[in-house]
Design a protein around this motif. Sequence first.
Motif, PDB file in Angstrom:
ATOM      1  N   GLU A 208       0.839  -1.208   0.000  1.00 24.37           N
ATOM      2  CA  GLU A 208       0.000   0.000   0.000  1.00 24.37           C
ATOM      3  C   GLU A 208       0.869   1.250   0.000  1.00 24.37           C
ATOM      4  N   VAL A 209       2.045   1.128   0.595  1.00 28.61           N
ATOM      5  CA  VAL A 209       2.906   2.292   0.811  1.00 28.61           C
ATOM      6  C   VAL A 209       4.369   1.893   0.621  1.00 28.61           C
ATOM      7  N   TRP A 234       5.162  13.279   1.573  1.00 26.59           N
ATOM      8  CA  TRP A 234       4.575  12.193   0.777  1.00 26.59           C
ATOM      9  C   TRP A 234       4.617  12.570  -0.689  1.00 26.59           C
ATOM     10  N   GLU A 236       4.451  10.414  -4.874  1.00 31.93           N
ATOM     11  CA  GLU A 236       3.857   9.250  -5.517  1.00 31.93           C
ATOM     12  C   GLU A 236       4.800   8.665  -6.549  1.00 31.93           C
ATOM     13  N   PRO A 241       1.629   5.705  -2.806  1.00 34.29           N
ATOM     14  CA  PRO A 241       2.159   6.752  -1.939  1.00 34.29           C
ATOM     15  C   PRO A 241       3.569   6.377  -1.479  1.00 34.29           C
ATOM     16  N   LEU A 243       6.993   7.558   0.878  1.00 31.25           N
ATOM     17  CA  LEU A 243       7.543   8.425   1.915  1.00 31.25           C
ATOM     18  C   LEU A 243       9.070   8.287   1.960  1.00 31.25           C
ATOM     19  N   ALA A 267       4.181  10.112  10.614  1.00 29.79           N
ATOM     20  CA  ALA A 267       3.409  10.320   9.383  1.00 29.79           C
ATOM     21  C   ALA A 267       3.038   8.977   8.759  1.00 29.79           C
ATOM     22  N   LEU A 268       3.956   8.025   8.829  1.00 28.04           N
ATOM     23  CA  LEU A 268       3.677   6.690   8.286  1.00 28.04           C
ATOM     24  C   LEU A 268       2.581   6.007   9.110  1.00 28.04           C
ATOM     25  N   ARG A 271      -0.741   7.447   8.243  1.00 29.19           N
ATOM     26  CA  ARG A 271      -1.206   7.004   6.924  1.00 29.19           C
ATOM     27  C   ARG A 271      -1.766   5.582   6.987  1.00 29.19           C
ATOM     28  N   LEU A 272      -1.165   4.755   7.859  1.00 32.33           N
ATOM     29  CA  LEU A 272      -1.610   3.362   7.975  1.00 32.33           C
ATOM     30  C   LEU A 272      -2.787   3.216   8.937  1.00 32.33           C
TER      31      LEU A 272
END
Length: 283
Positions: A208-209, A234, A236, A241, A243, A267-268, A271-272
């Motif tokens: 996902e990231v 962040w 792309e 996404p 980081l 931040a991670l 996001r999760l």
Amino acid sequence: MVPADEREALRALLEWQIELGADEAIGDRAVDRFAEGDRAARDAEPARPGPTAAAEARDATGQPPAAPAEAADIDVAVAEAEAAAAAADSLDALREAIAAYPHCELRKGARNLVFADGNPKARVMIIGEAPGRDEDRAGRPFVGRAGQLLDRMLAAIGLDRNAEDPRRAVYITNVLPWRPPHNREPTVEEIRMMLPFLRRHIELVGPEVLVLMGNTPCQAILGRKGITRLRGKWTEAMGLPVLPTFHPAYLLRTPSAKRDAWSDLLALRARLGLGDSDRKEES
Ligand code: URA
């Protein structure tokens, strides 16, 4: 039993190598450089004009001459990497394709191919630079001091490379699967050759990231360097996404940067959608 004079000669040779800076044995057998005929012959060729000189030189038709053969060699090597990577339809197949890829010279000095570690079902895929000495020995990424710091950083936000639950798991790999000598920075050519495998690796894992640690993965995946500016923002790539953040080896050398790294981790985590409870469940 080795005769005494031969033993003395071997000891003198070893001392001489240590004096030259060889501080580590990387294999059980000596490499026979004379057997590497092709490479030696190529290296012995007179230096070719660099791209600028080549672009200025014109032939009778007024066209610039073809790009230097070495650049063409790299283009061929990259094309082969692309074809081999595209044909790999599983992680095992990709690992085998990398093991069979002949063009990256780093493979010759490495003990092990370092493919990946962690859970391939993880939501988060972390990309580092290249194996160091410990990783080269173990055949697994991030097992040395930097890796131990990485594990502690991940644990602080409830992530764990050994977790079976994909929600809390991570998957870890590097831009290069072989250790560069003396841990030098990967060259542009090495990155170009191995990038098709890395991109396929990302496709097959389907995270996902993506988290890029340090300049080398930023250069490979984003085409940009300058981690101090890139980190924590962040962006792309490949439809995911991404980081960028500091490399843990940098954090070991520069403890004052840990504050920024912590803010990237938060931040991670945000996001999760992980919270404090995820961390506590584990401890
Ligand atoms: N540094 C990296 O970038 N990768 C590793 O696997 C170990 C150290």
